[in-house]
Design a protein around this motif. Sequence first.
Motif, PDB file in Angstrom:
ATOM      1  N   VAL A 139      43.159  23.655  57.285  1.00  0.00           N
ATOM      2  CA  VAL A 139      42.551  22.312  56.633  1.00  0.00           C
ATOM      3  C   VAL A 139      41.272  21.965  57.254  1.00  0.00           C
ATOM      4  O   VAL A 139      40.394  21.574  56.449  1.00  0.00           O
ATOM      5  N   ALA A 140      41.209  21.708  58.734  1.00  0.00           N
ATOM      6  CA  ALA A 140      40.265  21.591  59.479  1.00  0.00           C
ATOM      7  C   ALA A 140      39.046  22.271  59.232  1.00  0.00           C
ATOM      8  O   ALA A 140      37.837  22.086  59.035  1.00  0.00           O
ATOM      9  N   ASP A 141      39.280  23.876  59.339  1.00  0.00           N
ATOM     10  CA  ASP A 141      38.329  24.956  59.064  1.00  0.00           C
ATOM     11  C   ASP A 141      37.642  24.679  57.693  1.00  0.00           C
ATOM     12  O   ASP A 141      36.535  25.026  57.463  1.00  0.00           O
ATOM     13  N   VAL A 142      38.560  24.694  56.833  1.00  0.00           N
ATOM     14  CA  VAL A 142      37.812  24.623  55.530  1.00  0.00           C
ATOM     15  C   VAL A 142      36.908  23.629  55.297  1.00  0.00           C
ATOM     16  O   VAL A 142      35.943  23.387  54.476  1.00  0.00           O
ATOM     17  N   ARG A 143      37.269  22.214  55.789  1.00  0.00           N
ATOM     18  CA  ARG A 143      36.526  21.112  55.730  1.00  0.00           C
ATOM     19  C   ARG A 143      35.359  21.203  56.494  1.00  0.00           C
ATOM     20  O   ARG A 143      34.160  20.767  55.832  1.00  0.00           O
ATOM     21  N   GLN A 166      29.416  22.360  55.800  1.00  0.00           N
ATOM     22  CA  GLN A 166      28.178  23.133  56.050  1.00  0.00           C
ATOM     23  C   GLN A 166      27.638  23.792  54.786  1.00  0.00           C
ATOM     24  O   GLN A 166      26.205  23.917  54.934  1.00  0.00           O
ATOM     25  N   ASP A 167      28.250  24.066  53.776  1.00  0.00           N
ATOM     26  CA  ASP A 167      27.487  24.229  52.502  1.00  0.00           C
ATOM     27  C   ASP A 167      28.647  23.778  51.338  1.00  0.00           C
ATOM     28  O   ASP A 167      29.430  24.727  50.972  1.00  0.00           O
ATOM     29  N   GLN A 168      28.276  22.760  50.975  1.00  0.00           N
ATOM     30  CA  GLN A 168      29.220  22.176  49.827  1.00  0.00           C
ATOM     31  C   GLN A 168      29.008  23.001  48.647  1.00  0.00           C
ATOM     32  O   GLN A 168      30.096  23.141  47.939  1.00  0.00           O
ATOM     33  N   ALA A 169      27.840  23.492  48.332  1.00  0.00           N
ATOM     34  CA  ALA A 169      27.776  24.119  46.924  1.00  0.00           C
ATOM     35  C   ALA A 169      28.698  25.314  47.032  1.00  0.00           C
ATOM     36  O   ALA A 169      29.297  25.512  46.049  1.00  0.00           O
ATOM     37  N   LYS A 170      28.584  26.215  48.023  1.00  0.00           N
ATOM     38  CA  LYS A 170      29.209  27.448  47.873  1.00  0.00           C
ATOM     39  C   LYS A 170      30.862  27.070  47.937  1.00  0.00           C
ATOM     40  O   LYS A 170      31.634  28.051  47.304  1.00  0.00           O
ATOM     41  N   ILE A 202      48.575  34.497  48.798  1.00  0.00           N
ATOM     42  CA  ILE A 202      48.735  33.762  50.039  1.00  0.00           C
ATOM     43  C   ILE A 202      49.328  32.334  49.564  1.00  0.00           C
ATOM     44  O   ILE A 202      48.984  31.916  48.369  1.00  0.00           O
ATOM     45  N   THR A 203      50.564  31.713  49.948  1.00  0.00           N
ATOM     46  CA  THR A 203      50.835  30.227  49.674  1.00  0.00           C
ATOM     47  C   THR A 203      50.817  29.609  50.841  1.00  0.00           C
ATOM     48  O   THR A 203      51.325  30.053  51.864  1.00  0.00           O
ATOM     49  N   GLY A 204      50.418  28.199  50.718  1.00  0.00           N
ATOM     50  CA  GLY A 204      50.321  27.187  51.953  1.00  0.00           C
ATOM     51  C   GLY A 204      49.238  27.293  52.523  1.00  0.00           C
ATOM     52  O   GLY A 204      47.977  27.592  51.901  1.00  0.00           O
ATOM     53  N   GLY A 205      49.110  26.961  53.753  1.00  0.00           N
ATOM     54  CA  GLY A 205      47.713  26.668  54.572  1.00  0.00           C
ATOM     55  C   GLY A 205      47.155  27.740  54.928  1.00  0.00           C
ATOM     56  O   GLY A 205      46.113  28.033  54.958  1.00  0.00           O
ATOM     57  N   GLY A 206      47.838  29.122  54.940  1.00  0.00           N
ATOM     58  CA  GLY A 206      47.226  30.375  55.246  1.00  0.00           C
ATOM     59  C   GLY A 206      47.199  30.688  56.716  1.00  0.00           C
ATOM     60  O   GLY A 206      47.772  30.006  57.582  1.00  0.00           O
ATOM     61  N   ARG A 207      46.587  31.714  57.102  1.00  0.00           N
ATOM     62  CA  ARG A 207      46.724  32.366  58.441  1.00  0.00           C
ATOM     63  C   ARG A 207      47.973  32.641  58.974  1.00  0.00           C
ATOM     64  O   ARG A 207      48.206  32.333  60.163  1.00  0.00           O
ATOM     65  N   GLY A 208      48.943  33.102  58.120  1.00  0.00           N
ATOM     66  CA  GLY A 208      50.285  33.292  58.460  1.00  0.00           C
ATOM     67  C   GLY A 208      51.053  32.786  57.329  1.00  0.00           C
ATOM     68  O   GLY A 208      50.663  32.608  56.355  1.00  0.00           O
ATOM     69  N   GLY A 209      52.398  32.283  57.647  1.00  0.00           N
ATOM     70  CA  GLY A 209      53.339  31.700  56.511  1.00  0.00           C
ATOM     71  C   GLY A 209      53.793  32.928  55.599  1.00  0.00           C
ATOM     72  O   GLY A 209      53.918  33.957  56.053  1.00  0.00           O
ATOM     73  N   CYS A 210      53.860  32.256  54.267  1.00  0.00           N
ATOM     74  CA  CYS A 210      54.301  33.380  53.480  1.00  0.00           C
ATOM     75  C   CYS A 210      53.364  33.811  52.433  1.00  0.00           C
ATOM     76  O   CYS A 210      52.277  33.194  52.119  1.00  0.00           O
ATOM     77  N   ILE A 211      53.753  34.609  51.679  1.00  0.00           N
ATOM     78  CA  ILE A 211      53.008  35.092  50.430  1.00  0.00           C
ATOM     79  C   ILE A 211      54.024  35.101  49.303  1.00  0.00           C
ATOM     80  O   ILE A 211      55.131  34.889  49.443  1.00  0.00           O
ATOM     81  N   ILE A 212      53.394  34.913  47.989  1.00  0.00           N
ATOM     82  CA  ILE A 212      54.354  34.736  47.067  1.00  0.00           C
ATOM     83  C   ILE A 212      53.701  35.799  46.012  1.00  0.00           C
ATOM     84  O   ILE A 212      52.914  36.158  45.764  1.00  0.00           O
ATOM     85  N   ILE A 226      39.712  34.207  46.434  1.00  0.00           N
ATOM     86  CA  ILE A 226      39.137  32.929  46.737  1.00  0.00           C
ATOM     87  C   ILE A 226      39.698  32.677  48.281  1.00  0.00           C
ATOM     88  O   ILE A 226      38.792  32.173  49.131  1.00  0.00           O
ATOM     89  N   LEU A 227      41.050  32.626  48.246  1.00  0.00           N
ATOM     90  CA  LEU A 227      41.616  32.034  49.706  1.00  0.00           C
ATOM     91  C   LEU A 227      41.118  33.114  50.981  1.00  0.00           C
ATOM     92  O   LEU A 227      40.979  32.531  51.896  1.00  0.00           O
ATOM     93  N   THR A 228      41.036  34.279  50.319  1.00  0.00           N
ATOM     94  CA  THR A 228      40.514  35.303  51.514  1.00  0.00           C
ATOM     95  C   THR A 228      39.246  34.878  51.909  1.00  0.00           C
ATOM     96  O   THR A 228      38.725  35.035  52.975  1.00  0.00           O
ATOM     97  N   LYS A 229      38.217  34.648  50.804  1.00  0.00           N
ATOM     98  CA  LYS A 229      36.966  34.344  51.245  1.00  0.00           C
ATOM     99  C   LYS A 229      36.801  32.996  51.860  1.00  0.00           C
ATOM    100  O   LYS A 229      35.747  32.534  52.692  1.00  0.00           O
ATOM    101  N   LEU A 230      37.811  32.005  51.828  1.00  0.00           N
ATOM    102  CA  LEU A 230      38.081  30.791  52.737  1.00  0.00           C
ATOM    103  C   LEU A 230      38.586  31.200  54.195  1.00  0.00           C
ATOM    104  O   LEU A 230      38.791  30.291  54.688  1.00  0.00           O
TER     105      LEU A 230
END
Length: 316
Positions: free
Chosen positions: A189-193, A198-202, A267-277, A239-243
């Motif tokens: 969440v902090a990294d996406v923020r 840094q690039d609000q448009a993209k 991916i489901t949830g926060g990402g970088r681990g956890g679960c997939i659906i 999209i989640l992968t691009k993030l």
Amino acid sequence: MLKGIGKSHGKTIIMGEHAVVYGYPAFAIPLLSTPVIVKIKQSHDNNLISKYYAGKIDQIPDSLSGVKFLINLLDQELNHDHVKYSISIDSGLPIERGMGSSAAIACAITRAFFDCFDKELDHQTLLDYVNKSETVTHGKASGLDALTVSSEDPIKFGKGVAPERFHFNSDGFIVIADSGVKGKTKETVADVRQMYDQDQAKIGAYLEQLGDYATKASEYLTKGNLKQLGLVFTLANEILTKLNLSIPKTDQLIEAANNSGALGSKITGGGRGGCIICLARNLNNSQMIQKALIKAGAEQTWIQPLSIYAEDSDID
């Protein structure tokens, strides 16, 4: 002898993770096939029995700080005669995988305490207790987990919008796979923020797209359009992968699921681990996907029929 029981279940976010933080819609479903059961009975000492920790309640480790806080709070507010008790937690939910484990445990503990001390528990009071525990566990709680683990209905959720229960009638199945890697929700969440700043448009466009997919996904579920829903799963995962929310293990599981006939996976949830659906057409399809996921290294898997979320479904 005093005794009480409380039940809840896990949850999974179908669509809208991360985007919901920025005011876009998300929705989650309760995982009724992953029950959490908490039992309390009068005892000679205050003990906790669980797969996470077994021992005296006052020695519960910091890793379960939210549980310890909640037990102490409920004890203070309900146990006026200072009765000693033993608490057992029966849960098959993995922790830190985005399946609502901490909220589900908090929900079941709260229900068990109120049952044990014969007090009425309304839904808002339940949510208040669970969110207090969640705030200790994770920091500021969004409330999504508390709502979903205490409900038998899917929940639509949006920042600044009242949560809404909804129903759909579909013959599909959701297959969930645990990567075995602890998710890093606070970090992601902090990294996406940071990326957004840094690039609000993209990044803003990515988040808006995720919100749009959440709206479309709920529409496709309502109509029972599994093919389009599966496509949205795939697009959202891109999209989640691009993030920067994917890791090799979740990529590997998603590839295995899609190669075995999934209509789409993400991916489901926060990402970088956890679960997939993954989305499956029917039970046979879901079982094939499940076998492929286990072969690809999934630590645990679950199958949830979507038909149970129909308005006229009979749920125990």
